[in-house]
Design an enzyme around this catalytic site. Structure first.
Site, PDB file in Angstrom:
ATOM      1  N   GLU A   1       4.989  -5.192 -11.817  1.00 37.69           N
ATOM      2  CA  GLU A   1       4.232  -4.405 -10.835  1.00 37.69           C
ATOM      3  C   GLU A   1       5.015  -3.178 -10.372  1.00 37.69           C
ATOM      4  O   GLU A   1       5.859  -3.268  -9.488  1.00 37.69           O
ATOM      5  CB  GLU A   1       3.886  -5.263  -9.604  1.00 37.69           C
ATOM      6  CG  GLU A   1       3.094  -4.473  -8.555  1.00 37.69           C
ATOM      7  CD  GLU A   1       2.807  -5.265  -7.278  1.00 37.69           C
ATOM      8  OE1 GLU A   1       3.448  -6.301  -7.046  1.00 37.69           O
ATOM      9  OE2 GLU A   1       1.943  -4.822  -6.512  1.00 37.69           O
TER      10      GLU A   1
ATOM     11  N   LYS B   1       0.605  -5.316 -13.434  1.00 42.16           N
ATOM     12  CA  LYS B   1      -0.093  -5.183 -12.149  1.00 42.16           C
ATOM     13  C   LYS B   1       0.064  -3.730 -11.734  1.00 42.16           C
ATOM     14  O   LYS B   1       1.171  -3.272 -11.428  1.00 42.16           O
ATOM     15  CB  LYS B   1       0.507  -6.140 -11.111  1.00 42.16           C
ATOM     16  CG  LYS B   1      -0.114  -5.979  -9.728  1.00 42.16           C
ATOM     17  CD  LYS B   1       0.042  -7.216  -8.878  1.00 42.16           C
ATOM     18  CE  LYS B   1      -0.499  -6.988  -7.476  1.00 42.16           C
ATOM     19  NZ  LYS B   1      -0.668  -8.224  -6.728  1.00 42.16           N
TER      20      LYS B   1
HETATM   21  P1  13P Z   1      -2.266  -5.762  -1.909  1.00 43.18           P
HETATM   22  O1  13P Z   1      -3.490  -6.022  -2.761  1.00 43.18           O
HETATM   23  O2  13P Z   1      -2.457  -6.110  -0.461  1.00 43.18           O
HETATM   24  O3  13P Z   1      -1.665  -4.421  -2.156  1.00 43.18           O
HETATM   25  O4  13P Z   1      -1.181  -6.834  -2.379  1.00 43.18           O
HETATM   26  C1  13P Z   1      -1.016  -7.103  -3.703  1.00 43.18           C
HETATM   27  C2  13P Z   1       0.404  -7.387  -3.979  1.00 43.18           C
HETATM   28  O5  13P Z   1       0.746  -8.429  -4.475  1.00 43.18           O
HETATM   29  C3  13P Z   1       1.391  -6.350  -3.676  1.00 43.18           C
HETATM   30  O6  13P Z   1       2.603  -6.708  -4.227  1.00 43.18           O
END
Ligand code: 13P
Length: 334
Positions: free
Chosen positions: A177, A219
Site C-alpha cells: 500500500e 492497495k
Molecule cells: P481508509 O479506507 O480509511 O483510508 O483506510 C484504509 C487503510 O487500510 C489505510 O491504510
C-alpha cells in the site's frame, strides 16, 4: 509456500463482487476514531467494536477478507471464539497489518518512511500460525511544496519490496500500500504525476527484490484532487485519471488492485469504484479495501447506543459491504 497457494489466496481476496474491510487501526489511530464519537479507548471497547464488525450477519457475501491489527488477531468474541477462527468459518480471509507506522525521514522535512522491517520474519511466522494469510504494509507519500522527493519515494519502495519478499517467504500474500495522501491544496494532475512516479518506483523495487507479482495485491490510492484544492475533479474525472495511471504503471500479471478510501465520503468511495468498473473490463479486478468508508456510519450508530443500536450498526456495515461489492462489479445503482 508455493506460488500457486499464494496466487490462490490473492485471487480469493479479489473474487468477483467481493472486497476487503480494513479494521487494522493501530491503538493510537482507533483512539482518534473513538474520540470522534465519544467512546473510551479501552481494550474491551476495541474488542467489542471489532466483534460487532466481524459478526455482521452474512458479511462474507461481499467481504473476502479483513485486515486486523496485532491485538485483534489475538482476541476472541465474547463467547470465546477466536476472531481468526470465526472469520475462516465465514469464508473471510484473515489479514494483518505488519508495518509499525510512518516515522519522519531524517533530512527530509515533511516526509516519512514506514518502519517495521526489523524482526519482521519472526512476526510473520507467528501471524501465519495465528491464521493470517495476507499482510498489509502502508507507505505514506505526502504532497506539498517540493515534495515528495525521489529519495523518500525510493526509501518507501525499498521497504515495501523487502516486506513483500518476506511475506511470500512466510506464506502470506503481501498487500502493498503506497498511499498518496489526499491532504493539501494540490490538484488532480499533481496527484496523477506523483502517483505515477510512486507506482513505477514500487514495481521497479518489487522486481529487483524477486517479489512474485502473481502472489501480490496492490492497495492503491485513487488519483484525486487534494482536500484543500479549489478545483474539485468530478467523479468521472477521478475514475478516468485513476484508470489511466494504473494502466500505465501496474503489470497485468498482478491478481488484483483494491483501493483505500483515504478520507473520501462513503458515497464518493463507492461511486468512484463503480465508475471505474463500469468502464471495464480492465487487466485486473478492481475492488475495495476501505476502512473509514466501510465503518464510519456504523461506528457513529454504535457510539450513540451500544446495545440498542447494535443490530442497526451491523445492518449499516452490511449495506456498505453490499454497495461496495456491487461497485466492484460496476453494478452499483447510486
Ligand atoms: P481508509 O479506507 O480509511 O483510508 O483506510 C484504509 C487503510 O487500510 C489505510 O491504510
Amino acid at each position: 509456500m508455493s506460488i500457486e497457494q499464494l496466487a490462490e489466496t490473492a485471487q480469493a481476496m479479489v473474487a468477483p463482487g467481493k472486497g476487503i474491510i480494513a479494521i487494522d487501526e493501530s491503538t493510537t489511530t482507533i483512539a482518534k476514531r473513538f474520540a470522534g464519537v465519544g467512546i473510551e479507548n479501552t481494550e474491551e471497547n476495541r474488542r467489542a467494536y471489532r466483534e460487532l464488525l466481524l459478526t455482521t450477519p452474512n458479511l462474507g457475501q461481499y467481504i473476502s477478507g479483513a485486515i486486523l491489527f496485532d491485538e485483534t488477531l489475538r482476541q476472541s468474541t465474547k463467547d470465546g471464539t477466536r476472531f481468526a477462527d470465526l472469520m475462516q468459518a465465514n469464508g473471510i480471509i484473515p489479514g494483518i497489518k505488519v508495518d509499525k507506522g510512518p516515522q519522519p525521514l531524517a533530512g527530509f522535512p515533511g516526509e516519512v518512511v514506514t518502519e517495521g522491517l526489523d524482526g519482521l520474519r519472526a512476526r510473520l511466522e507467528e501471524y501465519y500460525k495465528l491464521g493470517a494469510r495476507f499482510a498489509k504494509w502502508r507507505a505514506v507519500i505526502n504532497i506539498g511544496d517540493d515534495i515528495p522527493t525521489g529519495s523518500a519515494i525510493e526509501a518507501n519502495s525499498h521497504a515495501l519490496a523487502r516486506y513483500a519478499a518476506l511475506c511470500q517467504e512466510q506464506g502470506l500474500v503481501p498487500m502493498v500500500e503506497p498511499e498518496v495522501i489526499m491532504d493539501g491544496g494540490h490538484d488532480i494532475d499533481t496527484c496523477y504525476e506523483v502517483t505515477e512516479v510512486v507506482l513505477r518506483s514500487l514495481f521497479g523495487s518489487l522486481y529487483e527484490f524477486n517479489v512474485m507479482l502473481e502472489g501480490t495485491i496492490l492497495k492503491a490510492s485513487m488519483v484525486i484532487h487534494g482536500t484543500e484544492s479549489a478545483e474539485k475533479a468530478s467523479r468521472e474525472e477521478v475514475a478516468a485519471a485513476t484508470l489511466r495511471c494504473l494502466k500505465s504503471t501496474v503489470p497485468a500479471t498482478l491478481p488484483g488492485i483494491v483501493f483505500l478510501s483515504g478520507g473520501q465520503s462513503d458515497e464518493d468511495a463507492t461511486a468512484h469504484l463503480d465508475a471505474m468498473n463500469k468502464a471495464g473490463p480492465h487487466p485486473w479486478p478492481l475492488s475495495f479495501s476501505y476502512g473509514r468508508a466501510m465503518q464510519q456510519a456504523a461506528l457513529k450508530l454504535w457510539a450513540q447506543d451500544m446495545q440498542g443500536n447494535y443490530g442497526k450498526a451491523q445492518e449499516t456495515v452490511f449495506a456498505r459491504a453490499r454497495d461496495n461489492g456491487l461497485a466492484a462489479l460496476g453494478q452499483w445503482q447510486g
